[in-house]
Write a protein that holds these residues in place. Structure first.
Motif, mmCIF file in Angstrom:
data_model
loop_
_atom_site.group_PDB
_atom_site.id
_atom_site.type_symbol
_atom_site.label_atom_id
_atom_site.label_comp_id
_atom_site.label_asym_id
_atom_site.label_seq_id
_atom_site.Cartn_x
_atom_site.Cartn_y
_atom_site.Cartn_z
ATOM 1 N N LYS A 12 17.681 38.263 23.044
ATOM 2 C CA LYS A 12 17.865 37.108 23.911
ATOM 3 C C LYS A 12 19.255 37.072 24.533
ATOM 4 O O LYS A 12 19.404 36.872 25.752
ATOM 5 N N GLU A 13 20.285 37.282 23.736
ATOM 6 C CA GLU A 13 21.650 37.210 24.256
ATOM 7 C C GLU A 13 21.890 38.294 25.307
ATOM 8 O O GLU A 13 22.526 38.055 26.343
ATOM 9 N N GLU B 77 20.209 37.304 28.590
ATOM 10 C CA GLU B 77 20.935 36.237 29.287
ATOM 11 C C GLU B 77 22.188 36.776 29.983
ATOM 12 O O GLU B 77 22.537 36.375 31.106
#
Length: 135
Positions: A113-114, A117
């Motif tokens: 996820k990081e 993003e």
């Protein structure tokens, strides 16, 4: 009694011995024989064939009993401690899980996820991504 034949042989040796009255002598001999038979009946064995006396302090082994009791009390104490720990675990499950194993794991989140993003914010990465998809 034992019959006349034994009585005759019994008195044969006494004919040579002088006696005052034959009937009194016979009565006295029968009395002595009766006493002798009673003594034979009441006689106890001269050999002691009974088992030896048992001593309680040799049979019981007190030191072994004491060591067993100490061992059992130690086991009892350890069992009590284990039971206490288990009951604490059963009454406080969520505290122990977070304390020793970290926060509870929830599935369904992306591990990437990081990174995604950070890539979405970078315009050059978006351009590269569109080029690869068109091919």
């Amino acid at each position: 009694d034992q019959g006349p034949s034994i009585t005759r042989t019994m008195y044969a040796y006494r004919k040579a011995m002088p006696r005052a009255n034959k009937h009194l002598e016979d009565k006295w001999v029968k009395h002595c024989q009766k006493l002798h038979r009673n003594r034979l009946r009441q006689m106890k064995p001269a050999i002691d064939n009974k088992p030896p006396a048992k001593f309680v302090h040799l049979e019981q082994n007190l030191k072994k009993q004491q060591m067993d009791e100490e061992r059992y009390s130690q086991i009892e104490r350890e069992n009590y401690l284990l039971l206490d720990k288990m009951s604490h675990i059963m009454t406080h499950p969520q505290l122990l899980d977070e304390k020793y194993m970290g926060a509870p794991v929830t599935y369904g989140k992306s591990l990437n996820k990081e990174f995604r993003e950070s890539c979405v914010c970078d315009p050059s990465f978006v351009h590269k991504l569109t080029l690869t998809v068109r091919r």
